[in-house]
Design an enzyme around this catalytic site. Structure first.
Site, PDB file in Angstrom:
ATOM      1  N   ASP A   1       0.827  -1.200   0.000  1.00  0.00           N
ATOM      2  CA  ASP A   1       0.000   0.000   0.000  1.00  0.00           C
ATOM      3  C   ASP A   1       0.863   1.252   0.000  1.00  0.00           C
ATOM      4  O   ASP A   1       0.559   2.242  -0.675  1.00  0.00           O
ATOM      5  CB  ASP A   1      -0.901   0.023   1.238  1.00  0.00           C
ATOM      6  CG  ASP A   1      -2.006  -1.017   1.129  1.00  0.00           C
ATOM      7  OD1 ASP A   1      -2.806  -1.134   2.058  1.00  0.00           O
ATOM      8  OD2 ASP A   1      -2.046  -1.722   0.090  1.00  0.00           O
TER       9      ASP A   1
ATOM     10  N   ASP B   1       0.770   4.210  -2.759  1.00  0.00           N
ATOM     11  CA  ASP B   1       0.520   5.623  -2.440  1.00  0.00           C
ATOM     12  C   ASP B   1       1.651   6.512  -2.930  1.00  0.00           C
ATOM     13  O   ASP B   1       1.421   7.597  -3.468  1.00  0.00           O
ATOM     14  CB  ASP B   1       0.339   5.805  -0.926  1.00  0.00           C
ATOM     15  CG  ASP B   1      -0.988   5.208  -0.472  1.00  0.00           C
ATOM     16  OD1 ASP B   1      -1.137   4.898   0.711  1.00  0.00           O
ATOM     17  OD2 ASP B   1      -1.882   5.033  -1.350  1.00  0.00           O
TER      18      ASP B   1
ATOM     19  N   ASP C   1       6.714 -25.032 -29.878  1.00  0.00           N
ATOM     20  CA  ASP C   1       5.364 -25.553 -29.691  1.00  0.00           C
ATOM     21  C   ASP C   1       4.760 -24.972 -28.412  1.00  0.00           C
ATOM     22  O   ASP C   1       4.813 -25.572 -27.349  1.00  0.00           O
ATOM     23  CB  ASP C   1       5.423 -27.087 -29.619  1.00  0.00           C
ATOM     24  CG  ASP C   1       4.074 -27.705 -29.903  1.00  0.00           C
ATOM     25  OD1 ASP C   1       3.134 -26.955 -30.241  1.00  0.00           O
ATOM     26  OD2 ASP C   1       3.961 -28.938 -29.781  1.00  0.00           O
TER      27      ASP C   1
ATOM     28  N   ARG D   1      -3.415 -14.699 -29.472  1.00  0.00           N
ATOM     29  CA  ARG D   1      -3.760 -14.586 -30.884  1.00  0.00           C
ATOM     30  C   ARG D   1      -5.267 -14.585 -31.116  1.00  0.00           C
ATOM     31  O   ARG D   1      -5.770 -13.897 -31.989  1.00  0.00           O
ATOM     32  CB  ARG D   1      -3.131 -15.756 -31.638  1.00  0.00           C
ATOM     33  CG  ARG D   1      -3.486 -15.700 -33.088  1.00  0.00           C
ATOM     34  CD  ARG D   1      -2.602 -16.592 -33.881  1.00  0.00           C
ATOM     35  NE  ARG D   1      -3.420 -17.548 -34.589  1.00  0.00           N
ATOM     36  CZ  ARG D   1      -2.984 -18.644 -35.142  1.00  0.00           C
ATOM     37  NH1 ARG D   1      -1.720 -18.965 -35.030  1.00  0.00           N
ATOM     38  NH2 ARG D   1      -3.782 -19.433 -35.774  1.00  0.00           N
TER      39      ARG D   1
ATOM     40  N   GLU E   1       6.496 -16.695 -28.833  1.00  0.00           N
ATOM     41  CA  GLU E   1       5.812 -17.879 -28.318  1.00  0.00           C
ATOM     42  C   GLU E   1       6.021 -18.002 -26.817  1.00  0.00           C
ATOM     43  O   GLU E   1       7.148 -17.898 -26.333  1.00  0.00           O
ATOM     44  CB  GLU E   1       6.388 -19.112 -29.031  1.00  0.00           C
ATOM     45  CG  GLU E   1       5.469 -20.301 -29.046  1.00  0.00           C
ATOM     46  CD  GLU E   1       4.433 -20.244 -30.181  1.00  0.00           C
ATOM     47  OE1 GLU E   1       4.298 -19.187 -30.835  1.00  0.00           O
ATOM     48  OE2 GLU E   1       3.757 -21.268 -30.383  1.00  0.00           O
TER      49      GLU E   1
ATOM     50  N   TYR F   1      10.050 -13.814 -31.911  1.00  0.00           N
ATOM     51  CA  TYR F   1      10.447 -14.182 -33.275  1.00  0.00           C
ATOM     52  C   TYR F   1       9.796 -13.325 -34.354  1.00  0.00           C
ATOM     53  O   TYR F   1      10.008 -13.553 -35.541  1.00  0.00           O
ATOM     54  CB  TYR F   1      10.164 -15.656 -33.555  1.00  0.00           C
ATOM     55  CG  TYR F   1       8.744 -16.109 -33.259  1.00  0.00           C
ATOM     56  CD1 TYR F   1       7.663 -15.583 -33.950  1.00  0.00           C
ATOM     57  CD2 TYR F   1       8.501 -17.072 -32.280  1.00  0.00           C
ATOM     58  CE1 TYR F   1       6.374 -15.985 -33.668  1.00  0.00           C
ATOM     59  CE2 TYR F   1       7.213 -17.477 -31.998  1.00  0.00           C
ATOM     60  CZ  TYR F   1       6.158 -16.929 -32.696  1.00  0.00           C
ATOM     61  OH  TYR F   1       4.877 -17.319 -32.423  1.00  0.00           O
TER      62      TYR F   1
ATOM     63  N   LYS G   1       7.387 -28.977 -41.046  1.00  0.00           N
ATOM     64  CA  LYS G   1       7.029 -29.747 -39.859  1.00  0.00           C
ATOM     65  C   LYS G   1       7.864 -31.030 -39.743  1.00  0.00           C
ATOM     66  O   LYS G   1       8.220 -31.643 -40.749  1.00  0.00           O
ATOM     67  CB  LYS G   1       5.537 -30.132 -39.912  1.00  0.00           C
ATOM     68  CG  LYS G   1       4.585 -28.965 -40.018  1.00  0.00           C
ATOM     69  CD  LYS G   1       4.626 -28.042 -38.820  1.00  0.00           C
ATOM     70  CE  LYS G   1       3.745 -28.490 -37.687  1.00  0.00           C
ATOM     71  NZ  LYS G   1       2.336 -28.305 -37.888  1.00  0.00           N
TER      72      LYS G   1
ATOM     73  N   CYS H   1     -28.981 -42.541 -43.489  1.00  0.00           N
ATOM     74  CA  CYS H   1     -28.432 -41.663 -42.457  1.00  0.00           C
ATOM     75  C   CYS H   1     -28.701 -42.276 -41.086  1.00  0.00           C
ATOM     76  O   CYS H   1     -29.846 -42.593 -40.768  1.00  0.00           O
ATOM     77  CB  CYS H   1     -29.084 -40.289 -42.560  1.00  0.00           C
ATOM     78  SG  CYS H   1     -28.657 -39.216 -41.177  1.00  0.00           S
TER      79      CYS H   1
ATOM     80  N   CYS I   1     -31.355 -39.704 -39.206  1.00  0.00           N
ATOM     81  CA  CYS I   1     -32.751 -39.420 -39.576  1.00  0.00           C
ATOM     82  C   CYS I   1     -33.335 -40.493 -40.486  1.00  0.00           C
ATOM     83  O   CYS I   1     -34.512 -40.435 -40.836  1.00  0.00           O
ATOM     84  CB  CYS I   1     -32.871 -38.051 -40.232  1.00  0.00           C
ATOM     85  SG  CYS I   1     -32.165 -37.971 -41.882  1.00  0.00           S
TER      86      CYS I   1
ATOM     87  N   CYS J   1     -26.217 -37.540 -46.369  1.00  0.00           N
ATOM     88  CA  CYS J   1     -27.613 -37.691 -45.996  1.00  0.00           C
ATOM     89  C   CYS J   1     -28.434 -36.720 -46.843  1.00  0.00           C
ATOM     90  O   CYS J   1     -28.070 -35.563 -47.006  1.00  0.00           O
ATOM     91  CB  CYS J   1     -27.756 -37.352 -44.511  1.00  0.00           C
ATOM     92  SG  CYS J   1     -29.440 -36.949 -44.029  1.00  0.00           S
TER      93      CYS J   1
ATOM     94  N   CYS K   1     -33.071 -33.383 -41.090  1.00  0.00           N
ATOM     95  CA  CYS K   1     -32.134 -34.262 -40.382  1.00  0.00           C
ATOM     96  C   CYS K   1     -31.637 -33.557 -39.119  1.00  0.00           C
ATOM     97  O   CYS K   1     -30.973 -32.517 -39.200  1.00  0.00           O
ATOM     98  CB  CYS K   1     -30.953 -34.616 -41.281  1.00  0.00           C
ATOM     99  SG  CYS K   1     -29.680 -35.555 -40.426  1.00  0.00           S
TER     100      CYS K   1
HETATM  101  S1  IVH Z   1       6.474 -16.639 -37.362  1.00  0.00           S
HETATM  102  C1  IVH Z   1       3.282 -14.143 -39.726  1.00  0.00           C
HETATM  103  N1  IVH Z   1       8.192 -18.091 -36.058  1.00  0.00           N
HETATM  104  O1  IVH Z   1       3.565 -21.169 -35.165  1.00  0.00           O
HETATM  105  C2  IVH Z   1       3.880 -15.350 -39.140  1.00  0.00           C
HETATM  106  N2  IVH Z   1       5.889 -18.551 -35.703  1.00  0.00           N
HETATM  107  O2  IVH Z   1       1.780 -22.464 -37.026  1.00  0.00           O
HETATM  108  C3  IVH Z   1       4.347 -15.175 -37.762  1.00  0.00           C
HETATM  109  N3  IVH Z   1       5.466 -20.314 -34.063  1.00  0.00           N
HETATM  110  O3  IVH Z   1       1.107 -18.690 -35.078  1.00  0.00           O
HETATM  111  C4  IVH Z   1       4.767 -16.423 -37.137  1.00  0.00           C
HETATM  112  N4  IVH Z   1       7.564 -20.724 -33.576  1.00  0.00           N
HETATM  113  O4  IVH Z   1       2.403 -19.220 -32.894  1.00  0.00           O
HETATM  114  C5  IVH Z   1       6.894 -17.873 -36.289  1.00  0.00           C
HETATM  115  N5  IVH Z   1       9.843 -19.259 -34.926  1.00  0.00           N
HETATM  116  C6  IVH Z   1       8.557 -19.031 -35.163  1.00  0.00           C
HETATM  117  C7  IVH Z   1       7.544 -19.764 -34.514  1.00  0.00           C
HETATM  118  C8  IVH Z   1       6.213 -19.494 -34.819  1.00  0.00           C
HETATM  119  C9  IVH Z   1       6.303 -21.045 -33.314  1.00  0.00           C
HETATM  120  C10 IVH Z   1       3.990 -20.454 -34.036  1.00  0.00           C
HETATM  121  C11 IVH Z   1       3.218 -19.169 -34.033  1.00  0.00           C
HETATM  122  C12 IVH Z   1       2.351 -19.253 -35.268  1.00  0.00           C
HETATM  123  C13 IVH Z   1       2.284 -20.724 -35.470  1.00  0.00           C
HETATM  124  C14 IVH Z   1       1.908 -21.097 -36.893  1.00  0.00           C
END
Ligand code: IVH
Length: 699
Positions: free
Chosen positions: A37, A41, A124, A143, A178, A230, A318, A423, A426, A441, A447
């Site tokens: 507090d 203040d 991730d 987001r 992230e 990033y 990926k 279906c 229904c 269907c 339905c």
């Molecule tokens: S760049 C306009 N860089 O992956 C693009 N994204 O699958 C801006 N992510 O929404 C994203 N690592 O949440 C970027 N090194 C990285 C990243 C990254 C993870 C995530 C991010 C994005 C998602 C898309």
């Protein structure tokens, strides 16, 4: 005060406003004071003293004007100034080479022209946008749907990697990155949760998401979250000329950045770095699910721009999905909103990539029988039967899929699966049209499964997104006959706020929640055109398609008049519709059919009568070409046709392939032929590429 310059005073007032606001939130909303507090203040006194010395600098959100605290139920909404997009995916080396080729083609660059990319791990976790004004962290937002996120400022302030104040930064800077949890912290958190009898998290990403989205910031504070920067959003001045230098600048400003980011000079180099990162994946100490490539030159990024939800200048490569074997216990058939019968595999639960999987999609009857979309055998032609051992995988966020079946372990009494031709919901006939892999269907609106799925789609996040009305509530209301079509949602208050049957008396509802629901519904009577079109759940019309229609027709009235007038395959309305870039014959036919089907149309009209539909806003209202229809013809010399088109569209113009009385400007390069002639006949303004570039301020 005498030794404070006006600039310093303004900066300090901004800091005090943010700090005191955070303290208010912590104290009043979260019952978790974050300063004593006496300190509170003292800060307020300091604020008053500076305001007295520099009255002109008093802020509109001055803490001296504020009395109470912030009362928040749930998180406030934040409209992103620059949308938060996702990334397109590459799954193979060939996809990476295609990405490079696409970019070269778009930019008109030859095979040998130098083009540098950055490559970095794809973390991730969940993305977060941090807004700094005058170097002070003012707002943090998730987001959300990309356009509107949740305000998680108080929570973000508890993350050690996120600086509250940064020096020598642009006046406005949105840093994006992230939020994630390390493996060690995740394990320790789950141990603590178990000891305390609380729930444990399936994986670090869920733990990070669950921790960031806590209404009580003291809980977030107790969770060891981290942040890698990033990217960036809104900016008052560029950070640098290249992606690499911009990230280095963010590091200098005090953000954690990933040290596995490198520059690569082409696909071979990118793929090599992908494998280097893949080798380190297990020992990094945090989850990654791929490698992100970005064009390094920021001018080129700017030229490449965005598709509807992803940038052209970046892609995520990926890692291969994880696999696991389990038993297929049953095959259920689900009926979707367009009547599609979708087979779902019920599995003995198995952990795949840290997540327990008990359902997987089986796509359609051919897939179960061992045939791909092209009619060719898949899995060596092996069919899938109840009782089989099947191999399951998860690719990113998507629903688990079945990759293979082990015939050696097939039970002797397993029989081929017989796909139903009625279906299951229904009882209407379920038929497969020529060339359609899906059995549907034919029950339409009668339905129940289709009706409920349509309602769920209608209230989903990208559609009407009505607070308090989710899939569960829709199912209940439908089962009780309170809601059968979307229009019924908007008469709920009239029917069930007073009288014999009242919402507040239903189980699970009370006076307040019923009021809140009615209010939330009323709030959505005002709806942007693109959301309305998407919410109708017309087959083949997703968010991107709905946005194309909204931008092209501008208003509900124009859209519905055009759809009523259109004939499939012929006439001016059809030509206009299929002239929209991105709208093919399949989508066009589907939207015309839906809008002209009597019962369907009556249901749509009943809905629209309850609404005020907002016209589409041109992307850039103040550009000289907003709302104009442009045709490009002949050879363009300064940019490729694709780039010219994307640039015009980003300025709010419509680009058409043919000249008509509706054309406003013909941009004619060398070699322009019949289109230039037609434009001259119709009196359409014609200009060359340089005049066009000058007009849009790019000359
Ligand atoms: S760049 C306009 N860089 O992956 C693009 N994204 O699958 C801006 N992510 O929404 C994203 N690592 O949440 C970027 N090194 C990285 C990243 C990254 C993870 C995530 C991010 C994005 C998602 C898309």
């Amino acid at each position: 005060m005498g030794d404070l310059s006006p600039d310093q005073a303004a900066a300090e007032l901004a800091w005090l406003a943010a700090r005191l606001q955070a303290a208010n939130v912590a104290y009043h909303r979260d019952d978790a004071p974050d300063i004593s507090d006496a300190t509170y203040d003292a800060l307020k006194q300091r604020n008053l003293a500076i305001e007295a010395a520099f009255p002109a600098l008093k802020r509109s959100d001055s803490p001296s004007e504020q009395v109470g605290g912030t009362v928040a139920e749930g998180f406030g909404k934040v409209q992103h100034v620059v949308r938060m997009l996702s990334l397109g995916n590459a799954f193979s080396d060939a996809d990476v080479r295609d990405f490079d080729l696409r970019i070269r083609k778009y930019l008109g660059l030859g095979q040998d022209a130098g083009l540098i990319y950055t490559a970095e791990p794809k973390i991730d976790g969940l993305s977060l946008s941090l807004r700094y004004e005058g170097g002070i962290l003012m707002q943090a937002a998730t987001r959300g749907d990309g356009a509107v996120g949740e305000n998680v400022t108080a929570n973000a302030r508890t993350i050690a990697d996120i600086p509250h104040v940064i020096a020598d930064a642009p006046e406005i800077l949105e840093v994006r990155g992230e939020v994630y949890m390390s493996h060690a912290d995740f394990a320790a958190l789950n141990r603590r949760q178990t000891d305390a009898g609380g729930k444990t998290f399936a994986n670090p990403r869920n733990a990070a998401a669950g921790s960031l989205r806590q209404l009580d910031a003291t809980i977030t504070q107790a969770r060891p979250l981290r942040f890698f920067a990033y990217a960036w959003g809104d900016l008052s001045a560029p950070l640098a000329d290249t992606q690499f230098a911009a990230i280095a600048r963010l590091a200098t400003l005090g953000f954690a950045t990933n040290d596995l980011m490198v520059r690569c000079d082409g696909p071979a180099d990118m793929i090599a770095h992908y494998h280097r990162i893949e080798e380190q994946r297990a020992t990094l100490g945090y989850d990654i699910d791929g490698v992100v490539y970005k064009v390094n030159d920021l001018d080129l990024q700017q030229r490449l721009g965005f598709r509807s939800t992803t940038p052209r200048w970046a892609i995520a490569h990926k890692f291969p999905a994880e696999l696991a074997w389990t038993r297929l216990e049953a095959i259920d058939i689900q009926v979707g909103r367009t009547g599609a019968l979708s087979p779902v595999a019920r599995l003995t639960p198995v952990t795949v990539g840290g997540v327990v999987v008990s359902n997987a999609t089986l796509h359609n009857e051919d897939y179960i029988a061992g045939l791909g979309g092209d009619g060719q055998p898949i899995r060596g032609g092996r069919d899938v039967r109840v009782g089989d051992w099947v191999q399951v995988y998860r690719a990113g966020d998507v629903i688990p899929k079945i990759k293979d079946v082990n015939l050696a372990r097939r039970p002797a009494d397993a029989v081929p699966f017989v796909f139903p031709d009625v279906c299951p919901d229904c009882g209407s006939a379920a038929i497969r049209e020529d060339g359609d892999a899906v059995r549907r269907c034919t029950g339409g609106l009668i339905c129940p499964a289709q009706a409920v799925e349509r309602l769920k789609h209608f209230v989903s996040r990208a559609a009407f997104d009505i607070e308090g009305l989710g899939a569960k509530q829709v199912e209940q209301f439908y089962a009780d006959g309170w809601i059968t079509t979307p229009a019924d949602i908007f008469t709920l208050r009239d029917r069930f706020a007073t009288g014999l049957q009242q919402l507040k008396n239903r189980e699970g509802w009370g006076e307040k929640s019923a009021q809140n629901l009615f209010d939330a519904i009323d709030e959505k009577r005002q709806i942007p055109l693109h959301r309305l079109i998407f919410s109708l759940g017309i087959r083949h019309v997703g968010e991107a398609g709905a946005a194309l229609f909204a931008n092209h027709y501008g208003s509900w009235r124009a859209f519905q008049e055009a759809m009523t007038a259109a004939k499939v395959g012929e006439g001016a309305a059809w030509d206009d519709l299929t002239g929209i870039d991105g709208v093919g014959a399949v989508m066009a036919t589907s939207v015309i059919t839906a809008m002209q089907q009597e019962a369907e149309r009556a249901s749509i009209d009943r809905l629209v009568a309850q609404l005020q539909v907002h016209d589409a806003v041109p992307v850039a209202r103040d550009s000289p070409v907003a709302g104009k229809t442009i045709v490009f013809t002949g050879t363009l010399e300064k940019m490729t046709r694709a780039e010219a088109k994307a640039r015009a569209e980003s300025l709010g113009a419509k680009v058409s392939g043919s000249v008509s009385a509706k054309t406003d400007i013909l941009v004619a390069g060398p070699g322009a032929g019949s289109k230039a002639k037609k434009a001259a006949e119709l009196g359409v303004a014609t200009m060359d590429e340089d005049a066009w570039l000058a007009l849009i301020g790019a000359g």
